[in-house]
Motif scaffolding. Structure first.
Motif, PDB file in Angstrom:
ATOM      1  N   LEU A   3      75.220  27.985  36.605  1.00  0.00           N
ATOM      2  CA  LEU A   3      74.609  26.686  36.843  1.00  0.00           C
ATOM      3  C   LEU A   3      73.131  26.765  36.489  1.00  0.00           C
ATOM      4  CD1 LEU A   3      76.134  25.688  40.312  1.00  0.00           C
ATOM      5  CD2 LEU A   3      77.002  25.206  38.026  1.00  0.00           C
ATOM      6  N   GLN A   4      72.651  25.798  35.741  1.00  0.00           N
ATOM      7  CA  GLN A   4      71.244  25.741  35.359  1.00  0.00           C
ATOM      8  C   GLN A   4      70.655  24.431  35.865  1.00  0.00           C
ATOM      9  OE1 GLN A   4      69.366  28.191  33.715  1.00  0.00           O
ATOM     10  NE2 GLN A   4      67.717  26.820  34.376  1.00  0.00           N
ATOM     11  N   ALA A   5      69.772  24.550  36.849  1.00  0.00           N
ATOM     12  CA  ALA A   5      69.139  23.366  37.426  1.00  0.00           C
ATOM     13  C   ALA A   5      67.763  23.155  36.826  1.00  0.00           C
ATOM     14  CB  ALA A   5      69.021  23.525  38.937  1.00  0.00           C
ATOM     15  N   CYS A  21      71.700  19.453  36.846  1.00  0.00           N
ATOM     16  CA  CYS A  21      72.322  20.773  36.978  1.00  0.00           C
ATOM     17  C   CYS A  21      73.529  20.815  36.062  1.00  0.00           C
ATOM     18  CB  CYS A  21      72.724  21.035  38.415  1.00  0.00           C
ATOM     19  SG  CYS A  21      73.533  22.628  38.663  1.00  0.00           S
ATOM     20  N   TRP A  35      74.308  18.701  45.871  1.00  0.00           N
ATOM     21  CA  TRP A  35      72.958  19.239  46.018  1.00  0.00           C
ATOM     22  C   TRP A  35      72.705  19.560  47.484  1.00  0.00           C
ATOM     23  CZ3 TRP A  35      69.855  20.320  41.932  1.00  0.00           C
ATOM     24  CH2 TRP A  35      70.195  19.747  40.700  1.00  0.00           C
ATOM     25  N   THR A  76      77.853  18.162  34.290  1.00  0.00           N
ATOM     26  CA  THR A  76      76.488  18.055  34.791  1.00  0.00           C
ATOM     27  C   THR A  76      76.438  17.084  35.975  1.00  0.00           C
ATOM     28  OG1 THR A  76      75.559  18.546  32.614  1.00  0.00           O
ATOM     29  CG2 THR A  76      74.117  17.450  34.198  1.00  0.00           C
ATOM     30  N   TYR A  93      69.129  23.109  45.626  1.00  0.00           N
ATOM     31  CA  TYR A  93      70.159  23.939  45.007  1.00  0.00           C
ATOM     32  C   TYR A  93      71.354  23.073  44.629  1.00  0.00           C
ATOM     33  CZ  TYR A  93      67.645  27.839  47.183  1.00  0.00           C
ATOM     34  OH  TYR A  93      66.692  28.745  47.566  1.00  0.00           O
ATOM     35  N   CYS A  94      71.853  23.247  43.420  1.00  0.00           N
ATOM     36  CA  CYS A  94      73.104  22.585  43.071  1.00  0.00           C
ATOM     37  C   CYS A  94      74.274  23.497  43.426  1.00  0.00           C
ATOM     38  CB  CYS A  94      73.146  22.181  41.609  1.00  0.00           C
ATOM     39  SG  CYS A  94      72.922  23.504  40.428  1.00  0.00           S
ATOM     40  N   GLY A 117      73.473  27.144  41.974  1.00  0.00           N
ATOM     41  CA  GLY A 117      72.395  27.258  41.004  1.00  0.00           C
ATOM     42  C   GLY A 117      71.244  28.049  41.581  1.00  0.00           C
TER      43      GLY A 117
END
Length: 126
Positions: A3-5, A21, A35, A76, A93-94, A117
């Motif tokens: 995961l990329q937030a 995210c 989230w 996403t 944080y996701c 994430g």
């Protein structure tokens, strides 16, 4: 699964931010995306989540100010935050509940896991 937030930052009270995210990797399907946030000295708490059918759930503290949405084609999840308050300051944080599929010896195998994430800082201050 990774995961990329992104999208955090410094904003004045009353301002807006949009968090994103993106999930990547061995993803067959995603049931729940959400989230959480954690402020200094406090426990991590749910901010909002959205399930695959589109139903949403919000913490009382953000209802009417935050909107969660998802793009299933891009795996996403977004969090549109408006009317931000100093008490919204936290690391966000996701989190996703994703199902993966692997193929081995002529059969498909499925597994479900919870992923987090890396966190993105949101600071609301004048």
């Amino acid at each position: 699964v990774q995961l990329q937030a992104s999208g955090g930052g410094l904003v004045q009270p009353g301002g807006s931010l949009r968090l994103s995210c993106a999930a990547s990797g061995n993803i067959f399907s995603i049931n729940r995306m959400g989230w959480f946030r954690q402020a200094p000295g406090k426990q991590r708490e749910l901010v909002a989540n959205i399930i695959s059918g589109g139903s949403t759930n919000y913490a009382d503290s953000v209802k009417g100010r935050f909107t969660i949405s998802r793009d299933n084609a891009k795996n996403t999840v977004y969090l549109q935050m408006s009317s931000l308050k100093p008490e919204d300051t936290a690391v966000y944080y996701c989190n996703i509940d994703a199902r993966s599929r692997t193929y081995k010896s002529g059969s498909y195998y499925y597994s479900s896991n919870d992923y987090w994430g890396q966190g993105t800082q949101v600071t609301v201050s004048s």
